[in-house]
Enzyme design. Structure first.
Site, PDB file in Angstrom:
ATOM      1  N   ASP A  85       0.862  -1.180   0.000  1.00 61.44           N
ATOM      2  CA  ASP A  85       0.000   0.000   0.000  1.00 61.44           C
ATOM      3  C   ASP A  85       0.892   1.221   0.000  1.00 61.44           C
ATOM      4  O   ASP A  85       2.051   1.152   0.420  1.00 61.44           O
ATOM      5  CB  ASP A  85      -0.827   0.066   1.294  1.00 61.44           C
ATOM      6  CG  ASP A  85       0.025   0.523   2.465  1.00 61.44           C
ATOM      7  OD1 ASP A  85       0.848  -0.276   2.946  1.00 61.44           O
ATOM      8  OD2 ASP A  85      -0.077   1.695   2.875  1.00 61.44           O
ATOM      9  N   CYS A 102      -4.439   2.196 -21.531  1.00 60.89           N
ATOM     10  CA  CYS A 102      -5.179   2.185 -20.274  1.00 60.89           C
ATOM     11  C   CYS A 102      -6.672   2.284 -20.541  1.00 60.89           C
ATOM     12  O   CYS A 102      -7.113   3.010 -21.422  1.00 60.89           O
ATOM     13  CB  CYS A 102      -4.721   3.344 -19.392  1.00 60.89           C
ATOM     14  SG  CYS A 102      -5.630   3.474 -17.836  1.00 60.89           S
TER      15      CYS A 102
END
Ligand SMILES: [Zn+2]
Length: 386
Positions: free
Chosen positions: A269, A307
């Site tokens: 994270d 993307c």
């Protein structure tokens, strides 16, 4: 909780697995977006779901100070409070106590500090943190209170911090075991030991002996050189039980994430992808791009043609540059979606490569195009966003 290692890469320690938590199964490796204040900044729950995100972070320290445990308890827990039906990992806030709070005092019993919001005096014990996470928040993964250290401290200080972290972990485990709740989350242990190989070994042995559902590596990516980060990531991952999930706290750039995956890390994270997005810095396959630059003024192509996020499907670099220049809220929203989508696609590509036994080649190809010559510039060392 059940964790299964599905495949280990042929040429490295990288592994693909699946982690079943109270609110569903998560495929690993997995990047977890940070939702410090019960929100991943600039992202709605629907936005996160669209990206396939099923595990995010909350922060026990921040939520304790605001809105406060009484509000979250009255809401029926953190999932209900924030409208998030999937998995939540809560960080204890040990790192925030050490980086944000004022006048902190660490003692055997716990930590005393003043709130960075209103200066009020607070005291937290390892048991308090477990009660908050397991009972009030209803977290799926609980991180215990630990003592974080930065590079440059003495060996004695590093040793003291790791020993206290392990003693606190034993108390955290005892409290966690004593809680009877139908859907009690899983407690992870945190390794410390600063940048001393033998202290990392001692920490790993101490926390592994407590037989917890998973293990995290703390105290890396705190400002050290990339080569040092690499050495200690591989060392630390190798010291933790192979059959349990491994979580490296606070990393979020392509080079750091791929290095961690190569070392056999399953979870990571960082505020980096979301924070830099709000500052107009976005990932592309050819390296980071600053959307504010003049070069984007009349560039009507997407951030990244490969993307599939909303920003790339519907908008141009020129439009995004305009939004940032005009200080429009949509700029942060679109750039955040893109950075999280980019990282999710990269990690998913890494997972496929592991399953096919070609992770090392995948990593080499990705980074040679990404061209991050100086990968030591991520901001994992900064205090969590507030
Ligand atoms: Zn995109």
């Amino acid at each position: 909780m059940a964790f299964t290692v599905t495949a280990v890469d042929r040429g490295s320690a990288a592994r693909a697995g699946s982690l079943s938590l109270n609110h569903g199964t998560v495929e690993t490796p997995c990047f977890m977006p940070v939702g410090t204040n019960a929100t991943v900044k600039a992202m709605s729950v629907g936005d996160l779901e669209d990206l396939g995100v099923r595990l995010i972070l909350g922060n026990a320290y921040h939520l304790l100070l605001r809105p406060g445990p009484d509000v979250i308890r009255a809401a029926g827990g953190l999932h209900r409070f924030m409208g998030w039906p999937h998995n939540l990992l809560t960080d204890s806030g040990g790192y925030q106590v050490f980086s944000l709070a004022r006048l902190r005092r660490v003692e055997e019993g716990g930590v005393s500090f003043r709130s960075h919001l209103d200066g009020s005096s607070r005291h937290l014990t390892p048991e308090d943190v477990i009660d908050l996470e397991a009972i009030v928040y209803g977290s799926d993964v609980l991180m215990p209170l630990d003592v974080c250290t930065a590079p440059g401290i003495t060996r004695g200080e590093a040793e003291e911090a790791l020993e206290l972290t392990t003693r606190w972990l034993a108390r955290s485990r005892d409290r966690w075991r004593s809680i009877e709740a139908p859907q009690k989350g899983d407690l992870f242990g945190i390794m410390q030991g600063n940048f001393h190989r033998d202290l990392r070994e001692r920490s790993a042995a101490g926390i592994a002996a407590l037989d917890l559902p998973g293990y995290a590596i703390g105290g890396l990516s705190v400002g050290e050189e990339f080569a040092v980060f690499r050495e200690f990531t591989h060392l630390s991952a190798g010291l933790l039980p192979a059959g349990k999930p491994r979580y490296l706290m606070g990393i979020g750039t392509p080079a750091y994430v791929l290095e961690a995956v190569e070392a056999g890390i399953d979870l990571f994270d960082c505020v980096f992808p979301t924070r830099t997005a709000r500052n107009a810095l976005v990932f592309t396959p050819d390296g980071p791009l600053n959307l504010r630059l003049e070069a984007n003024r009349e560039d009507f192509g997407p951030i990244d043609p490969s993307c599939r996020c909303t920003a790339c499907r519907a908008h141009s670099r020129a439009y995004l540059r305009h939004l940032f220049k005009a200080k429009e809220i949509l700029a942060a929203m679109l750039a955040t979606r893109h950075n999280l989508a980019f990282l999710a696609a990269m990690v998913s590509g890494a997972r496929s490569a592991i399953l096919e036994g070609r992770f090392t080649a995948f990593k080499r190809a990705f980074l040679s195009r990404y061209g991050e010559r100086q990968p030591g510039s991520q901001s994992g060392a900064e205090p969590a966003e507030i």
